[in-house]
Design a protein around this motif. Structure first.
Motif, PDB file in Angstrom:
ATOM      1  N   UNK A 126       0.802  -1.222   0.000  1.00 30.63           N
ATOM      2  CA  UNK A 126       0.000   0.000   0.000  1.00 30.63           C
ATOM      3  C   UNK A 126       0.826   1.260   0.000  1.00 30.63           C
ATOM      4  N   UNK A 127       2.068   1.185   0.406  1.00 25.52           N
ATOM      5  CA  UNK A 127       2.944   2.347   0.434  1.00 25.52           C
ATOM      6  C   UNK A 127       3.728   2.553  -0.846  1.00 25.52           C
ATOM      7  N   UNK A 128       3.386   1.778  -1.900  1.00 23.63           N
ATOM      8  CA  UNK A 128       4.078   1.882  -3.182  1.00 23.63           C
ATOM      9  C   UNK A 128       3.191   2.587  -4.210  1.00 23.63           C
ATOM     10  N   UNK A 129       3.813   3.251  -5.170  1.00 28.83           N
ATOM     11  CA  UNK A 129       3.058   3.995  -6.181  1.00 28.83           C
ATOM     12  C   UNK A 129       2.269   3.081  -7.106  1.00 28.83           C
ATOM     13  N   UNK A 130       2.731   1.834  -7.280  1.00 28.04           N
ATOM     14  CA  UNK A 130       2.052   0.922  -8.204  1.00 28.04           C
ATOM     15  C   UNK A 130       0.861   0.207  -7.576  1.00 28.04           C
ATOM     16  N   UNK A 131       0.607   0.423  -6.319  1.00 28.92           N
ATOM     17  CA  UNK A 131      -0.408  -0.351  -5.588  1.00 28.92           C
ATOM     18  C   UNK A 131      -1.793  -0.249  -6.236  1.00 28.92           C
ATOM     19  N   UNK A 132      -2.272   0.965  -6.476  1.00 28.42           N
ATOM     20  CA  UNK A 132      -3.642   1.121  -6.983  1.00 28.42           C
ATOM     21  C   UNK A 132      -3.818   0.462  -8.339  1.00 28.42           C
ATOM     22  N   UNK A 133      -2.855   0.643  -9.248  1.00 35.65           N
ATOM     23  CA  UNK A 133      -2.972   0.048 -10.581  1.00 35.65           C
ATOM     24  C   UNK A 133      -2.998  -1.472 -10.519  1.00 35.65           C
ATOM     25  N   UNK A 134      -2.293  -2.052  -9.542  1.00 29.27           N
ATOM     26  CA  UNK A 134      -2.333  -3.510  -9.376  1.00 29.27           C
ATOM     27  C   UNK A 134      -3.679  -3.978  -8.835  1.00 29.27           C
ATOM     28  N   UNK A 135      -4.291  -3.195  -7.945  1.00 30.29           N
ATOM     29  CA  UNK A 135      -5.542  -3.611  -7.297  1.00 30.29           C
ATOM     30  C   UNK A 135      -6.788  -3.285  -8.121  1.00 30.29           C
ATOM     31  N   UNK A 136      -6.692  -2.296  -9.000  1.00 24.05           N
ATOM     32  CA  UNK A 136      -7.855  -1.816  -9.743  1.00 24.05           C
ATOM     33  C   UNK A 136      -8.629  -2.912 -10.479  1.00 24.05           C
ATOM     34  N   UNK A 137      -7.964  -3.892 -11.144  1.00 20.63           N
ATOM     35  CA  UNK A 137      -8.738  -4.891 -11.896  1.00 20.63           C
ATOM     36  C   UNK A 137      -9.661  -5.762 -11.043  1.00 20.63           C
TER      37      UNK A 137
END
Length: 994
Positions: A402-413
């Motif tokens: 959750x503290x990484x910038x890529x987190x949301x893009x990984x979780x979005x699908x």
């Protein structure tokens, strides 16, 4: 001129210099002078080729006739021409005349047969055909070269490549294409068969595969001939496969094998292949290394392919003991498992054995498996079980990354597969997790927040926006929704935390992007939505304030600059938009994809050069849109030449797979939407601003026929995409007008062609193959504004009249029919111009339609006002030019009585002048209202309040003040905005006063 072999006679060099400078008469004089000196029959082949070619370049019909006769003599000559310089000269002049006679290829064929040992002749012939996309000629050149130099490697593979390209060339007959595909496959198969197992044997035969790149080229040839099964055999072969001496475990070959297995729908084989690579990639496994990729095998493409195979083949069960006996000992409840169960098993193995660094892919794969199970499950109880498991995996991932910038893009699908209850439960757990981390880090006791805690909150807000707030478009007024306002406030507070983190040294180096930046972006997007979909008037000004503050401290934040550029374009402040676009520092290679950010409808919003210098830029910025359009178009015009040079280099390096990819990219860029859009904008600016037309751009509308296959190569990635599928996307809300597509481009090119026909008597209007004229497809999706649609209809009326007066006239009924059509078109144009005048006279009072109600007392011209005005002025220019053609043409054809023509055209001209006068008066009135500075204080108060507001009174304004936005910076933004409007209005006044 192409490079020739050195001349022995200085007189030949003198002639070469004249030809190279296109001095045709001087060249002919030199040739005739040489003829007089030399005895009959001693004239060299090169001189004869020069004479025939130079005569054809002269304008006189007699000289051209002599040239054609001389060229025919050379074609029929026996023995044939074998002189290299003569052949190159004939080829070069044929290209200059754009008349590549097929017999030129016969010249080369006969010369190569007569001079089999002249390698330069063979290579030049092939390279010239390659440069001209003449694949049938290239085939002949390569086959002759290979025949005469049987031990060389180059001509053999050139022949395969040219034959492969000919099999895909639409200029070649269907039967010939099929034959070429079979021949290319046959020669590739021979090369693969002859490829030795050891390197020592390779030196004896150059016509074999040597590297993995050669294998990739072979696969391209095989797959173009639909030989996918054989391609798979090649990849498994001991000679050419992934594990072979030349394959060298190439990752490109691995991905190609996965692609082939997917195409052939061999799901169990695909699953097992990915399974084996992933098991070996586990650093703790003690299983034998069959594929040898090690930890590199923990690649998302492998995980995704494994899950896809499990999804496609989910019924059959397999015995794990047959795959890896040692693994079956760790499996409970038997070894018979479905592919879904085995996939989950692999994920669990990774999660149990590896550290956090290697868990990203397996957890995402586990979520993908769970999501597919949710979508495929019919039983309600089992679906709930899968959703609960997915929610648990979802939280696990957030806790780790959750503290990484890529987190949301990984979780979005995976968000759409979770029910509302699970999402709410996740928010509770995630909020508690963040509070615990902040407490443990001492943030509760006043310590500055860390970059990790700021990013955790940012990602949680993105998930909230995706799952809840982006779907509020059904609300009539989001600004009145408490949850939406609360979201904006949370984003501003998180952005403030990012500022504190940065100032304490926890948020990265100066100039970089900081963890809280996305909080500022989300706050700006929320304010924009409140403005665009509601009645929160100051939302857009506050959004600009936050974005300006953001780019000042994070000058590398690309998305913030893109949003500001689009926002200023929408507000009608074109000069500020160009400044911010300039600060993006876009590289030339990015122009085809990103030029739309600034240039979409730019010619109808900001077509003028600047009158004032940028006041808030430390760097000298040229805010003239013509400069940007010219630079972008220049890049496009030279792009194909640069791509061809790159392709030629790939050919010399024998990088055939890369060459094929480069050719695909060239086709993509050549047919790209961006180039045609830039052309439309440039031509309109030339018309509006009275710039002399640049000859380089004048022929493009003819080449860019509206029904041509256009590829949309615009890249929308720079615009944040945090909305859920099906909701209104930010780009659709912020764009000035609808997103232009094929229909828009078709209509705009039609208008450009009509303008050229009206102003140049040598250019005829569009025609169909039969009778009538070309009309773009009206069934395409509506992607134009009301003003653009009106101008297109007006152009059709002008076009029909131009066709009547520019085409040959018929007698009798056709003449009477044309006269009726012209009168009808004149009446239609008059009616449409009256409607435009009425709209313009109502514009100042039409607040909310073409003007922006900044506050209750301030109305400013946004993009809609400028768009309406400039299209109206552009239409008036077209009407006047068309009236000139009608008045002039009617004197010759007398379709309509002179009195009728004079009455109609005079009325229409007066209406156009009235429109220009109304535009001038309206623009001058608005300019006067905005230029005296009386509105600056009111705009400033709108953004940050008149006094120090309390958090209870106006929390959003309070927090905008609290993020330490200097009031002087806001004052500068307001002053620059008013200055931009004043400048834009001044340009309208200049155009309409002349």
């Amino acid at each position: 001129m192409d490079e020739l072999r050195p001349f022995k006679d200085p007189a030949d060099a003198q002639l070469y210099d004249a030809i190279n400078k296109d001095e045709w008469r001087r060249a002919l004089q030199l040739i005739e002078k040489r003829e007089k000196k030399l005895k009959k029959g001693l004239l060299s082949d090169w001189l004869m080729a020069c004479k025939a070619s130079v005569l054809l370049m002269l304008p006189e019909p007699v000289k051209k006739s002599q040239g054609r006769s001389a060229l025919e003599t050379l074609f029929e000559r026996n023995p044939p021409i074998v002189d290299f310089n003569a052949l190159v000269t004939l080829q070069m002049f044929a290209e200059k005349r754009n008349d590549l006679d097929p017999r030129i290829s016969t010249f080369w064929m006969k010369a190569a047969t007569a001079q089999p040992g002249d390698e330069d002749l063979h290579t030049y012939w092939f390279n010239k055909c390659f440069w001209l996309d003449d694949w049938q000629g290239a085939r002949k050149a390569a086959m002759t070269y290979a025949k005469n130099f049987s031990s060389k490697r180059e001509p053999f593979f050139w022949n395969i490549f040219a034959t492969y390209k000919a099999s895909k060339d639409e200029k070649v007959s269907s039967q010939e294409r099929t034959l070429c595909g079979k021949l290319a496959h046959k020669w590739c198969a021979k090369a693969a068969e002859d490829t030795p197992l050891s390197k020592d044997q390779e030196l004896k035969n150059g016509r074999v595969l040597r590297t993995s790149r050669d294998v990739l080229f072979l696969l391209d040839v095989y797959e173009s001939d639909n030989r996918h099964e054989e391609s798979l055999e090649i990849l498994d072969s001991d000679r050419t496969g992934i594990q072979s001496r030349i394959g060298k475990r190439s990752w490109s070959l691995v991905l190609r094998k996965i692609k082939l297995l997917e195409y052939l729908q061999r799901w169990p084989a695909l699953f097992r292949y990915c399974f084996e690579i992933l098991i070996e990639a586990d650093p703790t496994t003690e299983l034998p290394k069959k594929h040898g990729f090690g930890e590199f095998g923990n690649n998302w493409s492998i995980w995704a392919s494994m899950v896809e195979a499990a999804t496609k083949h989910r019924t059959t069960k397999f015995d794990i003991a047959d795959w890896y006996p040692s693994l079956s000992e760790t499996v409970a409840c038997g070894t018979q498992k479905s592919l879904f169960e085995i996939a989950l098993l692999v994920c669990c193995i990774y999660i149990r054995r590896t550290d956090d660094q290697h868990l990203r892919n397996p957890i995402c794969a586990m979520m993908l498996v769970r999501k597919n199970l949710v979508l495929l499950e019919n039983d309600e109880y089992r679906r709930l079980e899968h959703q609960a498991a997915l929610a648990e995996n979802f939280y696990t991932y957030f806790a780790l990354y959750g503290g990484k910038t890529f987190c949301f893009n990984d979780l979005k699908p995976y968000l759409d597969a979770l029910p509302v209850a699970q999402i709410q439960h996740f928010f509770q757990k995630a909020t508690k997790l963040i509070s615990t981390i902040e407490s443990n880090s001492g943030q509760d006791s006043g310590k500055a927040p860390s970059a990790t805690t700021v990013m955790l909150r940012v990602n949680l807000l993105k998930i909230d926006y995706f799952t809840n707030l982006s779907r509020l478009q059904d609300l009539k007024c989001p600004a009145e929704d408490a949850s939406f306002r609360r979201f904006v406030l949370d984003c501003i507070q998180v952005y403030n935390l990012g500022i504190e983190s940065r100032e304490s040294g926890n948020g990265g180096q100066s100039g970089e992007r900081f963890p809280g930046d996305d909080g500022g972006l989300m706050a700006a997007i929320g304010l924009l939505k409140m403005y665009l979909e509601g009645s929160y008037r100051k939302g857009v000004l506050q959004a600009i304030t936050i974005l300006q503050h953001l780019i000042y401290h994070s000058p590398s934040n690309y998305e913030a600059f893109v949003l500001l550029t689009l926002l200023y374009i929408r507000l009608g402040a074109g000069c500020i938009a160009v400044e911010h676009y300039h600060q993006l520092s876009i590289k030339n290679i990015q122009l085809p994809n990103t030029s739309w950010i600034l240039c979409t409808r730019l010619s109808t919003i900001h077509p003028h050069s600047p009158h004032t210098k940028p006041s808030n830029s430390a760097v000298q910025v040229n805010v003239d849109p013509v400069v940007h359009l010219s630079q972008s178009l220049e890049y496009h015009l030279h792009l194909e030449e640069r791509d061809r040079q790159e392709m030629y280099e790939f050919l010399q390096l024998e990088e055939y797979a890369s060459l094929i990819k480069a050719m695909e990219n060239t086709a993509f860029n050549t047919k790209g939407y961006a180039k045609h859009m830039l052309l439309v904008e440039r031509l309109r600016i030339e018309r509006l601003s009275g710039i002399s037309p640049d000859p380089k751009y004048q022929s493009l509308p003819d080449e860019s026929t509206p029904n041509a296959a256009i590829i949309d190569n615009r890249d929308t990635i720079p615009v944040p995409r945090w909305e859920s599928p099906g909701s209104k996307q930010l780009l659709d809300l912020i764009m000035p007008g609808k997103w232009p597509k094929a229909g828009w481009l078709s209509q705009q090119l039609f208008i450009a062609k009509t303008f050229k026909s009206a102003t140049n008597k040598d250019i005829l209007p569009y025609k169909t193959n039969e009778d009538g004229f070309y009309v773009p497809d009206t069934d395409q999706e509506d992607d134009t504004t009301a003003q653009e649609s009106t101008q297109y209809k007006l152009a059709q009326e002008c076009h029909s009249m131009l066709l009547v007066y520019r085409d040959k006239m018929s007698e009798g009924a056709i003449r009477r029919q044309n006269s009726i059509a012209v009168l009808h078109s004149l009446e239609t144009i008059e009616r449409r111009q009256r409607e435009a005048n009425e709209s313009m006279s109502a514009a100042p009072m039409g607040s909310g339609k073409v003007l922006w109600d900044v506050t209750e007392t301030i109305a400013a011209p946004d993009w809609r006002f400028f768009h309406m005005v400039y299209i109206g002025l552009d239409s008036c220019t077209l009407i006047k030019s068309t009236m000139d053609v009608i008045e002039d043409g009617n004197r010759n054809f007398q379709l309509i009585t002179p009195q009728q023509v004079a009455e109609q055209t005079s009325t229409i001209r007066k209406l156009c002048e009235e429109y220009r006068a109304q535009v001038h008066a309206t623009a001058r009135g608005l300019q006067k209202d905005l230029s005296d500075g009386k509105h600056n204080s009111e705009l400033l108060a709108t953004i940050i309040g008149q006094t120090q507001v309390s958090e209870d009174e106006d929390p959003i304004t309070y927090w905008i003040r609290r993020i330490a936005v200097p009031e002087s910076a806001v004052e500068l933004t307001v002053a620059r905005l008013c200055q931009a409007w004043t400048e834009a209005l001044e340009n309208i006044c200049r155009l309409t006063s002349s």
